[in-house]
Design an enzyme around this catalytic site. Structure first.
Site, PDB file in Angstrom:
ATOM      1  N   GLN B 313      37.766  52.679  39.293  1.00 26.95           N
ATOM      2  CA  GLN B 313      36.694  52.343  40.067  1.00 26.95           C
ATOM      3  C   GLN B 313      35.652  53.280  40.600  1.00 26.95           C
ATOM      4  OE1 GLN B 313      38.060  48.995  42.706  1.00 26.95           O
ATOM      5  NE2 GLN B 313      38.431  50.369  44.040  1.00 26.95           N
ATOM      6  N   ASP B 348      30.049  48.983  47.766  1.00 22.84           N
ATOM      7  CA  ASP B 348      30.466  50.564  47.754  1.00 22.84           C
ATOM      8  C   ASP B 348      31.293  50.490  46.285  1.00 22.84           C
ATOM      9  OD1 ASP B 348      32.650  48.610  48.500  1.00 22.84           O
ATOM     10  OD2 ASP B 348      33.711  50.075  49.410  1.00 22.84           O
ATOM     11  N   ASP B 384      46.124  50.745  40.992  1.00 21.93           N
ATOM     12  CA  ASP B 384      45.439  49.753  41.758  1.00 21.93           C
ATOM     13  C   ASP B 384      44.836  48.496  41.106  1.00 21.93           C
ATOM     14  OD1 ASP B 384      44.460  49.610  44.749  1.00 21.93           O
ATOM     15  OD2 ASP B 384      42.592  49.250  43.533  1.00 21.93           O
ATOM     16  N   ASN B 385      45.139  47.340  41.393  1.00 25.20           N
ATOM     17  CA  ASN B 385      44.645  46.250  40.767  1.00 25.20           C
ATOM     18  C   ASN B 385      44.639  46.110  39.241  1.00 25.20           C
ATOM     19  OD1 ASN B 385      43.994  44.566  42.908  1.00 25.20           O
ATOM     20  ND2 ASN B 385      42.242  45.719  43.514  1.00 25.20           N
ATOM     21  N   GLU B 413      50.201  47.319  41.050  1.00 24.65           N
ATOM     22  CA  GLU B 413      49.878  46.546  42.170  1.00 24.65           C
ATOM     23  C   GLU B 413      49.006  45.382  41.707  1.00 24.65           C
ATOM     24  OE1 GLU B 413      46.441  46.632  43.672  1.00 24.65           O
ATOM     25  OE2 GLU B 413      47.097  46.330  46.075  1.00 24.65           O
ATOM     26  N   TYR B 526      39.735  52.243  56.800  1.00 27.11           N
ATOM     27  CA  TYR B 526      38.667  52.528  56.905  1.00 27.11           C
ATOM     28  C   TYR B 526      38.499  53.552  58.088  1.00 27.11           C
ATOM     29  CZ  TYR B 526      38.342  48.324  54.429  1.00 27.11           C
ATOM     30  OH  TYR B 526      38.602  47.367  53.528  1.00 27.11           O
TER      31      TYR B 526
END
Lengths: 653, 653
Positions: B313, B348, B384-385, B413, B526
């Site tokens: 992404q 984002d 990821d995902n 994941e 973060y």
């Protein structure tokens, strides 16, 4: 694995049921039955997915579709009804539904109070695509609604387009006219659809040679004709005779299966073939082919079909043995191998060698025999020991017959290990004998019926329940207790929509066993009986009543609407048959203890009936004629062995 | 269905397991693992049937075979071991064994006292056929035995031929050299064999930017290098970093996922891409590509592989967005669609449009990225995902990588619905995250582990148990109770051979949640943390001990040797790992109640250990160092929350 040429669908169909052995075998239905389809369908991400069933009869050029509805965790359910005999095809189609997905996101954002002008515009191409699919002349309401929705967006009329785009009406239109873009399809599966009798039949078996009204005379087809009114009056619609072909004279078995017979002994009808002919001939003492055809025709008038026994084996004097010795196993000394299950010998029977060098000649001849009898008017075959002939043989033979005669019913008489019985059913047998004879306790019956009616077996294995056969005098009936005879008959006829009895023996309570075996003493297999057919017993009366009820109420015409009900006594078995669709509700309670009264509290399946728990119920017992009102969730029943069951028709009080 | 051209086999293979979705997907193993095969095999009649497994590595030209043994009701079992990486193929072959069948009948007749000269002669052609199959030079004993048997028959030596033909020796020879006449074969199935680490690994996750020993300084790969000895000393062999690529600056998220960030806030590493580059670049503050490659090399010296996060992404300032806007969803106003799960917005992140017109360009570019990192030395990817990208994409990407690099491990994941997690595993992911975080009670753990280790899932879904991740601060750990931290670690590391922790957070017991969520307050996602890596807690000590035990004993190096043991307290969970083959036997007892002492009587699985019930057992607890002798079938255990588990090595006392 190179990149696919076509953009792959994002939707995945990972399971489709029913599908037997990966779709290798067809499932079975009768005309009018439902096919419940399950599919596991999903896509990546959070987009809205849609799915449907596609199905068609082999004669259809176009697929019909039926909705699949999402339950939870990617489980989808739907159904359709089969309306014609022969093969149907079905498959599942799924896609990411871009239009529904757009609407669903739009609604969530609008409810969140977001300004969605851009999102409304985003939907324009999707809605325009859908618009093209709506047949304006047939569904002008949908067309007009969508057309004005598109115009509101184009005109940037925020409020009107927002209202239209988030409306239920639009959702319905989008569901009704999916573009099915980038859809994916499952493999295709098949259904064989039979005529209704495949799913609902009552069989009566007797030996035609015992049909004579005069003691000592060999019965004939003409004698059988005279018995048709009686069989019809009892409510049976299939009359099954052991083999009617000439009986072998060499090594003929005598009384009680003795190795040698005395002169005049009639032999076993399953030892087929003599100087009078083989599998396409008729035992001379029964009559002629003409007599047999007359009997078939006469029976038809009474609503009865006569089932033929298909026993593919030969007596030593069967014409095949001389004409085609190559169809048998030839031993090293030149003799033909008789049947054996070492160390046991069956010298009166020569089994075919289905693997012989001329196997094609043999198989074709046996097909010819079946075709011959079909041409004479036979519509039902009870197949003797199919599990001792190759599976591929049956698959081929049944499919050949069904090519031109889809009405023909084949009952598999295989009492053997489960996977073998199932395989025969998968290969094409219409109905199958079962383990019912050896399922007596509440636990056994509950487990067995649950297996038959709720697992994959329900899709291909159609049970036919027999409390007895000429080969099986079950332990449970050997005591001759009348209650047990009634119980076993009641269970067979109300648990299974297909059932049968070896008739006169059952009606008249014959029960003496060959010592130590589940066989009859002085079995009719080896001698001629004489019956007083005018005599009626309590069993006769019960049979007539039950068959009448079975014919009147749809609930008893399928095996697959069964639900067991809680009742707090281990000898009381309670089960419901019926459903909301037919509106029929029956509750059976059986006392399996033939020696003692039993009492308990029964819970009717309110949920299955679509009736709130505690609704007052009128319980009409069709056995005794008594009526009760039940006021509670759990209700008292008491059954004496003298009338060991209730058959309640349930209605709201 | 016309008559088949070739004589069909009488044997039927109706089920073969393992076979995932009708063989559509391969099963998985690691080098040295066993494949247990089940088959349903039968034939018509009573003849003796034989069956075997055929298997071969993709590089083999010939099939190997392994016995299948009949259990009961046509169930056959056998197994083989895979010894090389990459694909294996397997199938089942079955046949009616005419020779064994002949011998079996002969023996029964002989025992019955029958004269069997003809039967002996009948066997001659069968034995002569077998004789041709025996390699005389290799197995002269069998050859000579059979040769003389044949001669005895030819010489009509009744006694000698009878003795030889009914002998065990002959049976062994016939089993060893079957003619396999008219055999039938199942479809072929596939196995993907991974290197051992796919089945046994311990993962430690930390954010490299928090690796600096100086508070306030951004951590670097060099700082990570300095931590390698510590990670290795704790016993981990995979070190997993969140994405190491440049972090987007546009719409960067601030502390606690706030929509705007203050200047200087580092942003989430999963918002990939900025003016410094995209998925093939390195976040400048971490170091250079050279630094990263040095770290990979250094880690290798410590037996540690560094897993890369594959998060497909883009941040809005990712170079792709300018170079390839066509790879994203363009809205009607010309803007690029950011990620959303309506009404939630993730400004984002720009998700790729895997269905865009240039989908092939996009897919190939992402494959290029993975290949690029493989060339830099990356051997493990944590994806990821993956469930938000098309399934076909992953199937294609993983198989492309494995074509040339079969060592590469992909961890999925996907925390989503079961069928989606399973689909990803079937398509090729090596390991998968699980629901372990949400399985806390004895019932939940027993049910879940039973599902993972005894159903079809064991064939394709390799669990990796994580008690926490940067995304998951599970409810159970939010109280910060040290016992629970110990229990969850112990369960993960002893129930699953693959496990991992979000390391420093777990070691140091960080547990404060973002209010009302299963997330960490002030999440490291973060911001940059500072850790005192020199500090050790009870958790640190426990982790080191457990990892040591896992490395020493094979029992902990597979997930599939698990047996739950009866223990009469609902908060005590007892499970055994081990088997007779390794001779290792471990019994774990865990007190799941972190507040109270619990006592109960545990039954070790004597049957699994091959030890008679009641054998005195020496129980060495590797956690406390204590040793007990158990004298009974059921044995007393008591566990206080302070040390809430036993890890017993069992040996005979």
């Amino acid at each position: 694995m190179s990149l696919p040429a076509k953009r792959p669908s994002r939707a995945v169909i990972s399971i489709v049921k029913p599908s037997i052995d990966c779709g290798q075998y067809f499932i079975k239905r009768v005309i009018g039955e439902k096919v419940d389809v399950y599919a596991a369908v999903f896509a990546d991400g959070h987009d809205v997915v849609a799915a449907e069933i596609l199905y068609k009869h082999e004669s259809d050029t176009q697929w019909s579709n039926a909705r699949l509805n999402l339950s939870v965790n990617d489980d989808w359910y739907g159904s359709f009804v089969v309306e014609k005999q022969r093969f149907y095809h079905y498959k599942v189609r799924a896609w990411v539904d871009y239009a529904l997905n757009w609407q669903s996101g739009l609604i969530k954002k609008a409810l969140d109070g977001q300004y969605v002008q851009v999102e409304l515009n985003d939907g324009l191409p999707l809605l325009e695509e859908t618009l093209k699919l709506i047949p304006k002349s047939i569904d002008s309401a949908s067309y007009d609604f969508l057309k004005s929705t598109v115009e509101y967006i184009k005109a940037s009329d925020y409020l009107k387009s927002l209202e239209a785009c988030t409306s239920k009406e639009l959702k319905t239109i989008l569901e009704k006219y999916p573009t099915r873009k980038n859809s994916v399809e499952s493999p295709e599966y098949k259904i064989w659809v039979d005529r209704p009798k495949a799913g609902f039949s009552a069989w009566y078996e007797f030996f035609p040679r015992s049909a004579s009204p005069e003691k000592g005379r060999h019965g004939t087809f003409k004698d059988c004709e005279a018995l048709l009114p009686r069989i019809a009056d009892l409510g049976f619609d299939v009359l099954y005779f052991p083999p009617i072909h000439p009986i072998g004279e060499i090594n003929r078995k005598g009384k009680n299966n003795s190795v040698t017979s005395k002169p005049g002994e009639p032999g076993s009808p399953w030892a087929i073939g003599s100087r009078f002919g083989g599998h396409d001939a008729i035992h001379p003492e029964l009559g002629t082919l003409e007599d047999y055809k007359n009997l078939l025709a006469k029976a038809k008038e009474y609503g009865i079909e006569i089932a033929m026994d298909l026993a593919f084996q030969c007596a030593p004097d069967h014409p095949y043995v001389k004409e085609h010795p190559e169809w048998f196993v030839i031993k090293s000394d030149g003799s033909i191998q008789y049947a054996e299950n070492p160390p046991k010998k069956y010298q009166d029977i020569y089994p075919f060698n289905f693997e012989c060098d001329d196997w094609q000649g043999l198989w074709n001849e046996l097909l010819r025999v079946v075709k011959y009898w079909v041409e004479q008017g036979v519509t039902i075959f009870r197949v003797d020991n199919p599990h001792t002939k190759p599976f591929k043989f049956w698959q081929w033979l049944i499919s050949e017959i069904h090519k031109t005669h889809s009405d023909i019913i084949f009952l598999s008489e295989a009492f053997t290990r489960p996977k073998i019985m199932h395989e025969l059913a998968k290969l094409g047998f219409t109905q199958s004998y079962t383990y019912f004879c050896w399922r007596n306790t509440k636990a056994e019956l509950t487990e067995y019926l649950t297996e038959l009616t709720t697992t994959d077996q329900r899709e291909f294995f159609r049970p036919n329940f027999w409390p007895n056969t000429p080969d099986i005098n079950p332990w449970s009936l050997q005591g001759g207790n009348e209650s047990l005879f009634m119980i076993r008959l009641f269970l067979a006829a109300t648990l299974s929509s297909n059932y049968g009895i070896y008739g006169p023996v059952y009606e008249y309570g014959i029960h003496e066993p060959y010592p130590g075996k589940e066989e009859y003493l002085n079995s009719e297999k080896y001698e001629i009986y004489h019956w007083d057919w005018t005599r009626e017993t309590r069993l006769t009366v019960l049979i007539r009543l039950i068959n009448q009820i079975r014919k009147t109420y749809k609930s008893f015409q399928t095996t697959y609407n069964l639900t067991f009900c809680p009742v707090n006594d281990d000898h009381l078995l309670a089960y419901y048959k019926g459903d909301i669709e037919t509106g029929e509700h029956f509750l059976m309670v059986v006392n399996l203890d033939h020696l003692n009264s039993r009492q308990g509290m029964v819970r009717p399946p309110f949920e299955k009936m679509g009736i709130p728990v505690g609704t007052h119920l009128l319980m009409q017992d069709y056995i005794t004629g008594n009526t009760w009102t039940w006021y509670s969730e759990y209700n008292y029943v008491a059954l004496h062995p003298n009338v060991p069951f209730h058959l309640f028709k349930i209605s709201k009080a």
